[in-house]
Design a protein around this motif. Structure first.
Motif, PDB file in Angstrom:
ATOM      1  N   VAL A  83      31.305  39.608  44.499  1.00 23.03           N
ATOM      2  CA  VAL A  83      31.984  40.193  43.338  1.00 23.03           C
ATOM      3  C   VAL A  83      31.112  41.270  42.693  1.00 23.03           C
ATOM      4  O   VAL A  83      31.601  42.334  42.309  1.00 23.03           O
ATOM      5  N   ALA A  84      29.812  40.999  42.582  1.00 24.19           N
ATOM      6  CA  ALA A  84      28.907  41.992  41.992  1.00 24.19           C
ATOM      7  C   ALA A  84      28.889  43.272  42.818  1.00 24.19           C
ATOM      8  O   ALA A  84      28.929  44.379  42.262  1.00 24.19           O
ATOM      9  N   LYS A  88      30.898  45.685  40.527  1.00 25.69           N
ATOM     10  CA  LYS A  88      29.823  46.113  39.618  1.00 25.69           C
ATOM     11  C   LYS A  88      30.068  45.603  38.195  1.00 25.69           C
ATOM     12  O   LYS A  88      29.629  46.194  37.226  1.00 25.69           O
ATOM     13  N   SER A  89      30.759  44.487  38.089  1.00 30.03           N
ATOM     14  CA  SER A  89      31.104  43.907  36.795  1.00 30.03           C
ATOM     15  C   SER A  89      30.221  42.704  36.506  1.00 30.03           C
ATOM     16  O   SER A  89      30.257  41.704  37.238  1.00 30.03           O
ATOM     17  N   LEU A  90      29.449  42.784  35.442  1.00 32.20           N
ATOM     18  CA  LEU A  90      28.589  41.669  35.068  1.00 32.20           C
ATOM     19  C   LEU A  90      29.424  40.465  34.652  1.00 32.20           C
ATOM     20  O   LEU A  90      29.154  39.333  35.071  1.00 32.20           O
ATOM     21  N   VAL A  94      29.422  36.817  36.587  1.00 31.70           N
ATOM     22  CA  VAL A  94      29.037  35.583  35.900  1.00 31.70           C
ATOM     23  C   VAL A  94      30.174  34.565  35.945  1.00 31.70           C
ATOM     24  O   VAL A  94      29.956  33.381  36.229  1.00 31.70           O
ATOM     25  N   VAL A  95      31.397  35.018  35.693  1.00 34.35           N
ATOM     26  CA  VAL A  95      32.536  34.103  35.691  1.00 34.35           C
ATOM     27  C   VAL A  95      32.728  33.480  37.073  1.00 34.35           C
ATOM     28  O   VAL A  95      32.904  32.264  37.199  1.00 34.35           O
ATOM     29  N   ILE A  96      32.687  34.288  38.117  1.00 35.51           N
ATOM     30  CA  ILE A  96      32.849  33.770  39.474  1.00 35.51           C
ATOM     31  C   ILE A  96      31.709  32.819  39.828  1.00 35.51           C
ATOM     32  O   ILE A  96      31.930  31.747  40.408  1.00 35.51           O
ATOM     33  N   GLY A  97      30.488  33.180  39.489  1.00 32.30           N
ATOM     34  CA  GLY A  97      29.351  32.307  39.772  1.00 32.30           C
ATOM     35  C   GLY A  97      29.464  30.963  39.066  1.00 32.30           C
ATOM     36  O   GLY A  97      29.226  29.910  39.666  1.00 32.30           O
ATOM     37  N   VAL A  98      29.854  30.983  37.795  1.00 33.43           N
ATOM     38  CA  VAL A  98      29.999  29.740  37.032  1.00 33.43           C
ATOM     39  C   VAL A  98      31.154  28.910  37.583  1.00 33.43           C
ATOM     40  O   VAL A  98      31.033  27.685  37.737  1.00 33.43           O
TER      41      VAL A  98
END
Length: 108
Positions: A83-84, A88-90, A94-98
């Motif tokens: 996703v990053a 290139k969206s922080l 973060v949302v996908i990682g969490v």
């Protein structure tokens, strides 16, 4: 309410210690013309710092290299990296990682 002077001095000292390393280099470097090679090199510093922080979190466990103890983090990092890279969206990263970490902990 009583004002304790020592607390005020500590707060002002903390503000000064925080202010000086941030403002002093900015004031000094704003007067200088930096070489192009240095500017190119400095653009890579945030990426290098982020890579070092991520590698430490994903690959080390109790100061020892371990893939097996951190496998959930590594699995959750894969979609976050994708996703990053694509967006290139922080926030999206973060949302996908969490979400993936939550899902992996729920399943395992």
């Amino acid at each position: 309410m009583e004002i304790r002077w020592i607390i005020l001095i500590i707060i002002l000292g903390s503000a000064l210690v925080t202010f000086i390393p941030r403002v002093l280099p900015l004031m000094l470097l704003s007067q200088l013309e930096l070489p192009k090679w240095l500017i190119r090199w400095l653009k890579n510093v945030p990426v290098a710092v982020m890579a070092a922080l991520l590698a430490q979190e994903l690959l080390l466990s109790d100061s020892h290299f371990s893939l097996t103890e951190n496998y959930l983090k590594l699995l959750a990092a894969i979609p976050a990296f994708i996703v990053a890279f694509l967006t290139k969206s922080l926030l999206g990263t973060v949302v996908i990682g969490v979400l993936f970490m939550m899902m992996l902990r729920f399943v395992s």
